[in-house]
Design an enzyme around this catalytic site. Structure first.
Site, short mmCIF file in Angstrom:
data_model
loop_
_atom_site.label_atom_id
_atom_site.label_comp_id
_atom_site.label_asym_id
_atom_site.label_seq_id
_atom_site.Cartn_x
_atom_site.Cartn_y
_atom_site.Cartn_z
N GLU A 282 0.82 -1.21 0.00
CA GLU A 282 0.00 0.00 0.00
C GLU A 282 0.86 1.26 0.00
O GLU A 282 0.43 2.32 -0.44
CB GLU A 282 -0.92 -0.02 1.24
CG GLU A 282 -2.29 0.56 0.98
CD GLU A 282 -3.27 0.26 2.11
OE1 GLU A 282 -4.31 -0.33 1.82
OE2 GLU A 282 -3.01 0.62 3.26
N HIS A 303 7.10 -27.01 -0.85
CA HIS A 303 6.44 -28.14 -1.52
C HIS A 303 5.32 -27.68 -2.44
O HIS A 303 4.56 -28.50 -2.95
CB HIS A 303 5.92 -29.11 -0.46
CG HIS A 303 7.03 -29.70 0.36
ND1 HIS A 303 7.53 -30.96 0.15
CD2 HIS A 303 7.78 -29.15 1.35
CE1 HIS A 303 8.53 -31.18 1.00
NE2 HIS A 303 8.70 -30.09 1.74
N LYS A 417 -14.14 0.78 -3.64
CA LYS A 417 -15.21 1.21 -2.71
C LYS A 417 -16.27 2.00 -3.48
O LYS A 417 -17.47 1.80 -3.28
CB LYS A 417 -14.63 2.10 -1.61
CG LYS A 417 -13.76 1.36 -0.61
CD LYS A 417 -13.36 2.29 0.53
CE LYS A 417 -12.28 1.67 1.37
NZ LYS A 417 -11.65 2.60 2.28
O1 PA5 Z 1 -3.58 1.44 5.89
C1 PA5 Z 1 -4.71 1.84 5.66
O2 PA5 Z 1 -4.95 3.04 5.66
C2 PA5 Z 1 -5.87 0.91 5.42
O3 PA5 Z 1 -5.50 -0.40 5.35
C3 PA5 Z 1 -6.87 1.04 6.54
O4 PA5 Z 1 -6.23 0.70 7.73
C4 PA5 Z 1 -8.07 0.13 6.30
O5 PA5 Z 1 -8.65 0.43 5.07
C5 PA5 Z 1 -9.08 0.31 7.40
O6 PA5 Z 1 -9.48 1.64 7.48
P1 PA5 Z 1 -10.21 2.20 8.76
O7 PA5 Z 1 -9.32 2.02 9.92
O8 PA5 Z 1 -10.45 3.63 8.44
O9 PA5 Z 1 -11.49 1.41 8.91
#
Ligand code: PA5
Length: 440
Positions: A282, A303, A417
């Protein structure tokens, strides 16, 4: 002070030291940008000094809240997704008993998927049991945890009544914004704040990770202290492991190694890899750039994936997490009949065999053209996991800046989303709904 160590010797036959060293200046400048807040995404740098800055009162509050949940609950469900779940899951699995005997409540996870059967079976599992909930969402609006929380909150209220349910629920969210903050205030839940300047995937050392880890019975003060050791050593220049890791993986990327596989030889590290994949994927996968983070659990995956790694396309490199000391001793017994032919191993510890699997694999993969980095962890303890977490976080920031991306945003995560909300006809998405339906 003993620290986790990085070794890049098995990279140098494929990428010359000079190319790695050539990135040192950029890496040092990147580290300064993280410290000074002068780089891209500088409104999300709260994690850089978090370990040394965490107030003792906050840690005490987390420990006390966890103790109350441990005393009052047979099970605690941690609801969250992505950065709001993976760090806690990683540490709990790494420190825990593989078969779940942790002398405390069962720690369960929900809201990290939208599996109907998963949620049904979880509700069945919790039926009639006294359970607590830690609901975690920075935005307070994420669909997956919101659905899980609605279901489990209703179940808990039916089982113990609304007033008692409120005492068994802890919300971790933004200080002011989001539906979860509004709900927590209205219902009077105990809350912890996720700092504005700490993004989800960098939040394991905030209450997001620390409260579930403490509920599972682990020493969060030692975890934070381990991270603080790595923070101080890195920022004071006493330890350049993070710089070395960032430079080496970027030199490999520039040499065409587009995929990094995080390898472990200990099944307890599976979720450390999942956490790491989110952190690096990310943070770096943007602007059509970035090393693809993958992982294997060995020797299991030797394996299944071993053939590809040994002999497939040469676009990969491996980073091996090597745990030096195990917590327990299991010795292979002698067998008088020796029908399985294993007596040559009799008297050896299982870990000695595992270490030879690790060494043999490393030599084979290097011979097969797969550069290998190795990170040595003295043992799986809170202290060393804290060091490892901070090491990977700071190296990720440096690495992202070397790659010239903003490591602290995630614009690509919004696209699915938007489509999902349009398809579900969420209020406010009318135009998107019309547009997406015309494509179907
Ligand atoms: O690193 C990030 O920003 C995302 O993985 C969020 O942690 C994830 O989408 C969850 O978001 P939130 O904590 O707002 O529910």
């Amino acid at each position: 002070m003993e620290m986790i160590q990085i070794n890049i010797k098995d990279v140098l036959s494929m990428v010359p030291q000079a190319e790695i060293d050539g990135l040192n200046g950029c890496a040092a400048a990147s580290l300064s940008k993280l410290v000074d807040g002068t780089g891209l995404g500088n409104d999300f740098l709260g994690w850089v000094k978090l370990p040394t800055d965490t107030p003792a009162e906050l840690l005490d509050d987390i420990v006390a809240t966890a103790a109350a949940l441990r005393e009052n609950c047979e099970a605690v469900v941690c609801i969250g997704i992505g950065g709001s779940y993976l760090g806690a899951k990683a540490v709990i699995e790494a420190l825990g008993n593989a078969f779940g005997h942790n002398n405390g409540p069962e720690v369960l996870f929900a809201g990290q998927n939208i599996g109907e059967d998963y949620l049904y079976e979880l509700q069945q599992h919790l039926a009639g049991r006294r359970f607590g909930i830690i609901v975690i969402s920075k935005s307070g609006t994420t669909t997956e945890p919101a659905i899980a929380f609605r279901l489990l909150k209703e179940q808990l209220e039916q089982q113990v009544g609304r007033a008692d349910a409120a005492k068994l629920i802890v919300a971790i969210t933004d200080a002011k914004r989001g539906a979860l903050r509004t709900l927590a205030t209205t219902e009077g839940y105990k809350t912890f704040v996720i700092p504005d300047n700490v993004g989800g995937r960098f939040s394991v050392l905030t209450p997001v990770g620390l409260l579930p880890i403490a509920v599972a019975g682990y020493d969060v003060k030692a975890l934070v202290a381990g991270a603080a050791e790595m923070e101080a050593a890195t920022l004071e220049g006493r330890d350049n492991s993070a710089i070395l890791y960032a430079c080496t993986r970027n030199a490999l990327y520039r040499a065409g190694k587009k995929i990094e596989i995080l390898v472990n030889y200990n099944p307890k590290l599976h979720f450390v890899s999942e956490w790491w994949k989110q952190l690096y994927g990310e943070s770096e996968g943007k602007d059509h750039k970035g090393i693809f983070p993958a992982s294997v659990d060995n020797s299991t995956d030797l394996h299944s994936m071993g053939q590809w790694i040994q002999d497939g396309e040469r676009t990969i490199f491996e980073t091996v997490l090597s745990v030096e000391e195990q917590q327990h001793t299991v010795v292979i017994p002698t067998d008088a009949d020796n029908l399985d032919g294993l007596n040559y191993l009799a008297g050896k510890r299982v870990d000695q065999v595992n270490k030879m699997a690790e060494l043999g694999t490393r030599l084979a993969h290097v011979d097969g053209g797969v550069p290998n980095l190795r990170i040595t962890i003295p043992t799986l303890s809170e202290k060393y996991l804290g060091q490892l977490i901070y090491f990977f976080e700071v190296a990720c920031g440096i690495s992202g800046y070397i790659l010239d991306v903003n490591p602290f945003n995630q614009p690509g995560v919004e696209d699915y989303k938007r489509n999902m909300f349009a398809l579900l006809e969420k209020p406010g998405y009318e135009k998107e709904t019309e547009a997406i339906k015309s494509r179907l």
